[in-house]
Write an enzyme that holds these catalytic residues in place. Structure first.
Site, mmCIF file in Angstrom:
data_model
loop_
_atom_site.group_PDB
_atom_site.id
_atom_site.type_symbol
_atom_site.label_atom_id
_atom_site.label_comp_id
_atom_site.label_asym_id
_atom_site.label_seq_id
_atom_site.Cartn_x
_atom_site.Cartn_y
_atom_site.Cartn_z
ATOM 1 N N LYS A 157 13.616 -4.649 -3.143
ATOM 2 C CA LYS A 157 12.578 -4.840 -4.154
ATOM 3 C C LYS A 157 13.106 -4.380 -5.506
ATOM 4 O O LYS A 157 13.414 -3.214 -5.703
ATOM 5 C CB LYS A 157 11.311 -4.062 -3.801
ATOM 6 C CG LYS A 157 10.230 -4.204 -4.864
ATOM 7 C CD LYS A 157 9.034 -3.307 -4.622
ATOM 8 C CE LYS A 157 8.141 -3.289 -5.862
ATOM 9 N NZ LYS A 157 7.141 -2.213 -5.808
ATOM 10 N N ALA A 168 0.904 -3.259 -6.972
ATOM 11 C CA ALA A 168 0.366 -2.360 -8.002
ATOM 12 C C ALA A 168 -1.075 -2.685 -8.368
ATOM 13 O O ALA A 168 -1.448 -3.840 -8.522
ATOM 14 C CB ALA A 168 1.217 -2.423 -9.266
ATOM 15 N N GLY A 169 -1.876 -1.632 -8.500
ATOM 16 C CA GLY A 169 -3.241 -1.769 -8.974
ATOM 17 C C GLY A 169 -4.302 -1.760 -7.888
ATOM 18 O O GLY A 169 -5.466 -1.488 -8.167
ATOM 19 N N GLY A 210 -0.398 2.525 -9.690
ATOM 20 C CA GLY A 210 -1.102 3.778 -9.446
ATOM 21 C C GLY A 210 -2.428 3.923 -10.179
ATOM 22 O O GLY A 210 -3.073 4.963 -10.100
ATOM 23 N N ASN A 239 0.275 1.494 -2.076
ATOM 24 C CA ASN A 239 0.775 2.845 -1.871
ATOM 25 C C ASN A 239 -0.258 3.888 -2.266
ATOM 26 O O ASN A 239 -0.879 4.507 -1.417
ATOM 27 C CB ASN A 239 2.085 3.066 -2.634
ATOM 28 C CG ASN A 239 2.756 4.382 -2.270
ATOM 29 O OD1 ASN A 239 2.149 5.280 -1.698
ATOM 30 N ND2 ASN A 239 4.022 4.520 -2.590
#
Lengths: 257, 67, 257, 67, 257, 257, 67, 67
Positions: free
Chosen positions: C98, C185-186, C159, C207
């Site tokens: 990635k 993300a988000g 995050g 995550n």
């Protein structure tokens, strides 16, 4: 186990499904199975006198296995609603019922004046009343004070699939209620159901979103998983939203430090 | 010969029947329906003793799919 | 089976999870198990020379069972990113990586100029490159034309838990892409993940939403079910939204007709 | 006696060692790390034949949790 | 006075309007007047050789009174864009120009790679370049570092009227920029323009929302007032949102106390 | 002229402002002037017996120039509301009043049962009643049928500044009503007011958003322009939203054709 | 007799003309247009001294409505 | 000597006063207030003829800022 208790009954699933708008009874039955629902709403209508051999819902969905929740869909006065539910009670000893008294044909928005009037009488007659209502926190509290067993505020108009535009009202209702809060009407897609559960609702009622999907059976399964996901998310306590970024990988130990 | 209104339509009966007979005439399974006589619910245990008279309004209902 | 194919690899789960921000490696491992993910992102960092006995991620999450996806988190130039991924490749023969080249510390927004530069080189070196990128449909197509194996547009800042404000961009990217589109993300809550999948995305990377939940393990399970629900919902084809109500119970047969 | 920079810190070695020895000295499992010598990756099969010299810059990395 | 300064020029209005899509030049002129705009975008196209008597925009909108902002609408390469703007410069000594290099016909989304390439050259040739760009904060900073005089991130797709889905990006761009930030594209209604200004943007560019309204002249006036309202709102500093109610009338002195 | 008619009265401005929460009466008066409002809500409270010399609102805002709209803020029963408005009527012959009967302190959400009860009596006593109410279309129609002169559905909770989450309800109410529909409560910023007017509302009531702004006077002006912009936008008929881009500059005549 | 491509179409001219003449021929107001000769802009002060030759590609452009 | 409750507080009056006098005593401008005597509104034209008695409850209100 995180069961769903409403009135004197306990259910495994927090997804309640309607049985309307399906192609046929077989599809209805298959969708219920796929959804995992053990509580389904049903309407009360005249039997077909001229052809008593035509199949009935009961022939496909066994009321002994799946609890029927008789509703008063299509009633615009408290009188009509009472009449329907008294018949429903007799027809199977059903005590747990869904009251809805509608305000007009175009919006199917509840008539809260008539709804509260009917709820009062039904409670006095010993019904366990679940009530389709507006997302008005004060009206919901008045219903709870009358002794209904669940409030079912609409997310948006019945069958509109518009989701839950006013989330703050649903949250306020949930926070103030000791009885279950169930989002009824407006769920159009899986994320709508998840959002309802993330707001803390005890259950969700879905009909059109499943019956009107291109593939109702698969959508029924989607809704099952959506309600589970939303419930688990609510119980696990989501992260806070923040206005800037926060790295998921530590800075410490970077070789280019 | 009596006339009753059954589920919104006029029906002619040879004589006064009780609810139990009425259901048989239209071959309707009593366990799957509820009966209203002149806007009052008739409980299942009264099907034998409850007779329909001329001009009576009878509703026989069941559960169908609904949201 | 509805597997998730990216590059030359096939995965069972469409939920990719990050391994950062957990209390400890045990919690990381438990969350991965609960999430059902078989692809997890990992960062590359210096080993602790002074204490080589301290436990490593590999001691808790077996790379033979769970595919590691080395990322370049924290890299702000294409050079740094290349250096990290070449090391990653050597350290375990990893080919599937990635790439993320960040624009600044505050937003962690991707630097698309540097990202595209690095992607070109990595592809030429035989990497299978998954790319964290902006939700710019043109940049995504340029990356696809360069030969990357997946584009990973951000839903919102890393995050931040702000979800996916710009759904139209994600939809456009999905519609135009032949390679997998993964929202990275988000994602802050289960419904965000469902929405990403309802938009047609092939997978979601989560995550912080898991690691930062009050109960990470339960949230991991919530995300697993959310991604399944969203995928099923997408495949089943949601009902159309309508602007007025549509009754779920038929009018025909009403006793008050 | 040589000096190298290892993961950002100066380390003294009694003599020139190959990567394999170097890892042993710091008791690091070769299977869990990757090694970079003067910004070039050293492939595992070169650990025996690759020696670090005075002033060399060595990075030994592994995988850690990251998003 | 709260003037709008961009490059070496100062304008009274913070509303920039496009001159495309109108029924005729008269309507264009009337809309500009109603909008109060003193900066309008124009396209560069071949004159009609076969009928040189046909009216021109200049015959209706006097470039001495209203500043023309030549754009590169329809250009898909930096070369085309440069060619157009060099002609524009010659045709009226225009120095202040709007650069847009599009990525594809379907989305008209900017090709940021080509845009940045062209911007660099134009700046070196002494143009004052306003740049239509994506809402990518990093790309916007790169453009600012190149010396452009304004960044013009899209709210949503050109002519879509979808408003500004991703407000956080616009806010981030505004916060980091020393040059004017102008929301270009996507404004569909007055509230969209107000929101852009409330986010702190220095100006808004509107074309379709005015030209495609049932009554373009009245909508032009609406947009004028919307931009003023949004600017005043931004300058006055809005109240904080709160999650519960706060009475506007004091409790003290109530007769039923 | 596009005046605002409610009951037997006609007003120039479609912005109604509250007079609560200001630092002092001078600021109140200045904000009213800046807002252009000619109808302002006022509360009824005990005079200060111990200090009858302390200034009154009337000394700063002349009821002969600015129409006072007495409200029943703080009343939780129909009895209290009736008592207040009968006093208000006497104190200045006011006939046009704003009825609000609240459900609880925490939400200040209207108690629609009590509200409808009080409205009926007030209408019979010859009051012209404007009613703060929930966004329940059925309740709004019931109020209209009772003879009130305006319904004032809340956008969101009083003083919350959360705007108008449920726009569909407001639209439905507007479409069905022959009397003015005024969004009351929840307006937090200029764009909220514009949105209310774009939905077709006849007027907007704003208090906290002005009084609680850092610069109330400038915000009052912002709201004035916002309401004008929203009204003009509504009257001019916005463009349709489309899902893809639509060029504002013609392709025809491009030199690179 | 020369041929040029003017705004995408072939035009025949009796002889080589300068830009100024060319605009007059097509009765175009020089103040409202810009001219490109073989992809290079011709500045207004060169209209007299700049001649079009056979095979030249000329573009004459103006401002139109655009967003 | 009578006692009344005025705006929630006990007030002593030397004798029975009419509303007009009452307002004067507390120097309140009649044009800016409304008066309620034992929960009934007293219209302005009755200020002279309306007297307060012992134990009466009087409310004198005005308009203040409110939303």
């Amino acid at each position: 186990m995180d069961n769903f208790k409403v009135g004197s009954k306990i259910f495994k699933s927090r997804l309640i499904v309607g049985t309307g708008k399906y192609k046929n009874f077989q599809e209805t039955a298959d969708a219920i199975t796929a959804s995992g629902a053990d509580l389904v709403t049903v309407a009360v209508r005249r039997v077909n006198i001229t052809n008593s051999t035509e199949p009935l819902l009961m022939d496909f969905v066994d009321p002994k296995k799946i609890t029927y929740l008789p509703n008063t869909a299509g009633c615009f006065t408290s009188e009509d609603a009472l009449r329907i539910l008294r018949l429903a009670k007799e027809s199977g000893g059903w005590n747990l019922v869904k009251l809805e008294v509608l305000g007009d044909e175009k919006t199917l928005y509840p008539n809260m004046q008539e709804t509260i009037k009917a709820a009062k009488i039904l409670v006095s007659e010993g019904f366990e009343v679940m009530v389709y209502c507006s997302d008005d926190p004060i009206a919901c509290r008045q219903l709870e004070d009358l002794g209904v067993v669940a409030v079912m505020p609409l997310g948006s108009l019945i069958g509109s699939g518009q989701g839950i535009p006013n989330r703050m009202n649903i949250e306020i209702i949930k926070k103030q209620s000791k009885i279950p809060v169930i989002v009824d009407a407006g769920i159009g897609t899986a994320s709508d159901a998840v959002i309802a559960m993330e707001l803390g609702c005890d259950a969700v009622l879905v009909n059109s979103a499943i019956a009107k999907a291109k593939n109702p059976i698969l959508m029924a399964e989607a809704m099952k998983n959506a309600v589970i996901a939303g419930r688990q998310c609510y119980l696990s306590g989501r992260m806070d939203k923040i206005n800037l970024a926060s790295a998921s990988s530590p800075a410490q130990g970077k070789i280019n430090n | 010969m009596i006339k009753i209104q059954l589920n919104g339509e006029i029906q002619e009966l040879s004589k006064r029947h009780n609810i139990d007979e009425l259901l048989k005439i239209f071959s309707i399974d009593p366990n799957k329906v509820a009966v209203e006589l002149n806007r009052t619910v008739v409980s299942k245990d009264k099907y034998i003793t409850t007779y329909v008279s001329n001009q009576d309004v009878v509703e026989i209902v069941t559960f169908i799919g609904g949201g």
